[in-house]
Design a protein around this motif. Sequence first.
Motif, PDB file in Angstrom:
ATOM      1  N   GLY A  45      -3.102  -3.476  -2.497  1.00  0.00           N
ATOM      2  CA  GLY A  45      -3.852  -2.577  -1.615  1.00  0.00           C
ATOM      3  C   GLY A  45      -4.942  -1.756  -2.283  1.00  0.00           C
ATOM      4  N   ASP A  46      -4.954  -1.714  -3.607  1.00  0.00           N
ATOM      5  CA  ASP A  46      -6.011  -0.921  -4.250  1.00  0.00           C
ATOM      6  C   ASP A  46      -6.997  -1.784  -5.029  1.00  0.00           C
ATOM      7  OD1 ASP A  46      -4.221  -1.609  -6.200  1.00  0.00           O
ATOM      8  OD2 ASP A  46      -3.997   0.407  -7.047  1.00  0.00           O
TER       9      ASP A  46
ATOM     10  N   LYS B 220      -4.635   6.182  -1.064  1.00  0.00           N
ATOM     11  CA  LYS B 220      -5.825   5.722  -1.801  1.00  0.00           C
ATOM     12  C   LYS B 220      -6.451   4.506  -1.129  1.00  0.00           C
ATOM     13  CE  LYS B 220      -3.094   3.209  -5.228  1.00  0.00           C
ATOM     14  NZ  LYS B 220      -2.825   2.941  -6.615  1.00  0.00           N
ATOM     15  N   GLU B 221      -5.629   3.748  -0.374  1.00  0.00           N
ATOM     16  CA  GLU B 221      -6.145   2.566   0.329  1.00  0.00           C
ATOM     17  C   GLU B 221      -7.129   2.954   1.423  1.00  0.00           C
ATOM     18  OE1 GLU B 221      -2.902   3.288  -0.153  1.00  0.00           O
ATOM     19  OE2 GLU B 221      -2.339   1.785  -1.646  1.00  0.00           O
TER      20      GLU B 221
ATOM     21  N   ARG C 161       9.586   2.248  -5.694  1.00  0.00           N
ATOM     22  CA  ARG C 161      10.276   1.653  -6.847  1.00  0.00           C
ATOM     23  C   ARG C 161       9.496   0.512  -7.470  1.00  0.00           C
ATOM     24  NH1 ARG C 161      15.923   0.011  -5.063  1.00  0.00           N
ATOM     25  NH2 ARG C 161      16.041  -0.637  -7.241  1.00  0.00           N
TER      26      ARG C 161
ATOM     27  N   GLN D 275       8.255   1.074   2.688  1.00  0.00           N
ATOM     28  CA  GLN D 275       9.045   1.020   1.452  1.00  0.00           C
ATOM     29  C   GLN D 275       9.595   2.440   1.308  1.00  0.00           C
ATOM     30  OE1 GLN D 275       6.737   0.813  -2.135  1.00  0.00           O
ATOM     31  NE2 GLN D 275       8.449   0.069  -3.361  1.00  0.00           N
TER      32      GLN D 275
ATOM     33  N   GLY E  69      -7.769   2.239  -7.689  1.00  0.00           N
ATOM     34  CA  GLY E  69      -6.668   3.085  -8.129  1.00  0.00           C
ATOM     35  C   GLY E  69      -7.084   4.036  -9.243  1.00  0.00           C
TER      36      GLY E  69
ATOM     37  N   ALA F  35       0.848  -1.198   0.000  1.00  0.00           N
ATOM     38  CA  ALA F  35       0.000   0.000   0.000  1.00  0.00           C
ATOM     39  C   ALA F  35       0.881   1.244   0.000  1.00  0.00           C
ATOM     40  CB  ALA F  35      -0.922  -0.018   1.220  1.00  0.00           C
TER      41      ALA F  35
ATOM     42  N   ARG G  97      -3.158   8.482 -10.073  1.00  0.00           N
ATOM     43  CA  ARG G  97      -4.363   8.546 -10.919  1.00  0.00           C
ATOM     44  C   ARG G  97      -5.568   9.083 -10.168  1.00  0.00           C
ATOM     45  NH1 ARG G  97      -4.553   2.605 -12.385  1.00  0.00           N
ATOM     46  NH2 ARG G  97      -3.312   2.575 -10.490  1.00  0.00           N
TER      47      ARG G  97
HETATM   48  P1  UTP Z   1      -0.242   0.741  -8.713  1.00  0.00           P
HETATM   49  O1  UTP Z   1       0.805   0.878  -9.746  1.00  0.00           O
HETATM   50  O2  UTP Z   1      -1.657   0.582  -9.144  1.00  0.00           O
HETATM   51  O3  UTP Z   1      -0.211   1.939  -7.657  1.00  0.00           O
HETATM   52  O4  UTP Z   1       0.193  -0.423  -7.725  1.00  0.00           O
HETATM   53  P2  UTP Z   1       0.284   3.428  -7.778  1.00  0.00           P
HETATM   54  O5  UTP Z   1       1.744   3.477  -8.120  1.00  0.00           O
HETATM   55  O6  UTP Z   1      -0.128   4.067  -6.506  1.00  0.00           O
HETATM   56  O7  UTP Z   1      -0.615   3.947  -8.985  1.00  0.00           O
HETATM   57  P3  UTP Z   1      -0.629   5.312  -9.813  1.00  0.00           P
HETATM   58  O8  UTP Z   1      -0.375   4.858 -11.209  1.00  0.00           O
HETATM   59  O9  UTP Z   1       0.404   6.268  -9.256  1.00  0.00           O
HETATM   60  O10 UTP Z   1      -2.019   5.869  -9.655  1.00  0.00           O
HETATM   61  C1  UTP Z   1      -0.605  -1.498  -7.243  1.00  0.00           C
HETATM   62  C2  UTP Z   1      -0.437  -1.649  -5.741  1.00  0.00           C
HETATM   63  O11 UTP Z   1       0.942  -1.693  -5.391  1.00  0.00           O
HETATM   64  C3  UTP Z   1       1.262  -0.708  -4.425  1.00  0.00           C
HETATM   65  C4  UTP Z   1       0.167   0.348  -4.545  1.00  0.00           C
HETATM   66  O12 UTP Z   1      -0.039   0.993  -3.284  1.00  0.00           O
HETATM   67  C5  UTP Z   1      -1.023  -0.480  -4.973  1.00  0.00           C
HETATM   68  O13 UTP Z   1      -1.735  -0.985  -3.857  1.00  0.00           O
HETATM   69  N1  UTP Z   1       2.613  -0.155  -4.717  1.00  0.00           N
HETATM   70  C6  UTP Z   1       2.925   0.306  -5.958  1.00  0.00           C
HETATM   71  C7  UTP Z   1       3.548  -0.130  -3.699  1.00  0.00           C
HETATM   72  O14 UTP Z   1       3.284  -0.567  -2.558  1.00  0.00           O
HETATM   73  N2  UTP Z   1       4.788   0.377  -3.974  1.00  0.00           N
HETATM   74  C8  UTP Z   1       5.137   0.847  -5.201  1.00  0.00           C
HETATM   75  O15 UTP Z   1       6.306   1.300  -5.382  1.00  0.00           O
HETATM   76  C9  UTP Z   1       4.172   0.818  -6.220  1.00  0.00           C
END
Ligand code: UTP
Length: 291
Positions: free
Chosen positions: A132-133, A26-27, A109, A105, A257, A10, A16
Motif C-alpha cells: 500500500g505504500d 499514509k496510503e 504484526r 488486521q 513510506g 494498508a 516514518r
Molecule cells: P512497512 O513496514 O513499510 O509499513 O510495510 P509500516 O509498518 O507502516 O512502516 P513504518 O516503518 O512504521 O513507517 C509495507 C506495507 O505493508 C503494510 C503497510 O501499510 C505498508 O503498505 N503493513 C505493514 C500492514 O498492512 N500491516 C503490518 O502489520 C505492517
Amino acid sequence: MKVTKAVIPAAGLGTRVLPATKSMPKEMLPIVDKPAIQYIVEEAVRAGITDILIITNRGKGLIEDHFDRAPELESRLESGGLEKQKILDKIVDIAHMANIYFVRQKETRGLGHAVSKAKSFVGNEPFAVLYGDDVIIGEDPACGQLIRAYEEYGLCVVGVNKVSKEAITKYSSLKVEPLHDNIFRCTDMIEKPSPDKIMSLYSILGRCVLTPDIFDILENTEPGAGNEIQLTDAMRTLARRDGMIAVDFTGTRYDMGNKLGIMKAQVEVALNHPEIGNDFRAYLKEIAKTL
Ligand code: UTP
C-alpha cells in the motif's frame, strides 16, 4: 489460471512519516491530487484485476470512504457547470473501478500477517499483492508485468529492481539467475540483510503474485526482522522449495513510506501533470537558481 484478485496491505502504522500519519493513513497521502492508494488501485485495474481486498486497521476509515460514493459532494458538483461535471465523473469513477473489499488486521504484526488475512478472499486462486505504500508509475503496469510472468512459468513471482548497496540492508536481497530479458529465477532471499548476507542487489519492491500455498507457510512463519511476521520470510520458504520468478519491472517506484520518497513522487508527478505541469516546471527552474 487468470489472475483477477489483488490484495493491498494498508494496515501499517507509518511511523516514518509521523506526525502526518498520526490520524491519516499514509496510503491516503496525496501525490498532487490523488491519494497514493488510488494510483495503486488504478495500476491493478489496468492489469486486469477485478476484485481487490484492502487490509486496513483502526483509523483507516478514510480509505473506505475514498472508494465509496459521496452523495452530498456529487450533488453539489452536479449543479456546477461543465468544469465541475468533469470532476464529478472522476469522483464517481473512483467508486466503480473494481469490486473493493476491506478487512481489518486487528494487530499490527507485520506484512506477512496482514497478507494472511486475505485467505478466505483469495480462495483457490492466484493473487497479486501490491504494497500500500509503494506507488509505481509507468506505461506498462508493474502488476501486469508480474502477472504475465506468472502465466508464463506457473510459479509465484516477485517484482524487483536493483538498489544500492547502502539501501539494500533496509529492503531484501534475492539470489537470482537470469532466464530471459528482465526475468530471473529466484531460489533464495533474505529480508533486511546485514552487508555480509547480501545475495544480489535485486530487492523486492512492492509487488508479487502468489498462490494460496503462501497461507500455510505464513501460518508456520516465526516473527523475523522487527519482531514482525515478514512476507519475505514466507516467500523465502517458497523460493527454496519450489523456486520463484523475479521480474525486474519497468516503471518508476516511489516509496510513500518515507519523507524523501513522498517528495520525489510529488515533484515528478507534478512535472507531468496536465493542469499544473508547465507552471510547476517554471517555478522549479526559478527555485533551482537559488540553490
Ligand atoms: P512497512 O513496514 O513499510 O509499513 O510495510 P509500516 O509498518 O507502516 O512502516 P513504518 O516503518 O512504521 O513507517 C509495507 C506495507 O505493508 C503494510 C503497510 O501499510 C505498508 O503498505 N503493513 C505493514 C500492514 O498492512 N500491516 C503490518 O502489520 C505492517
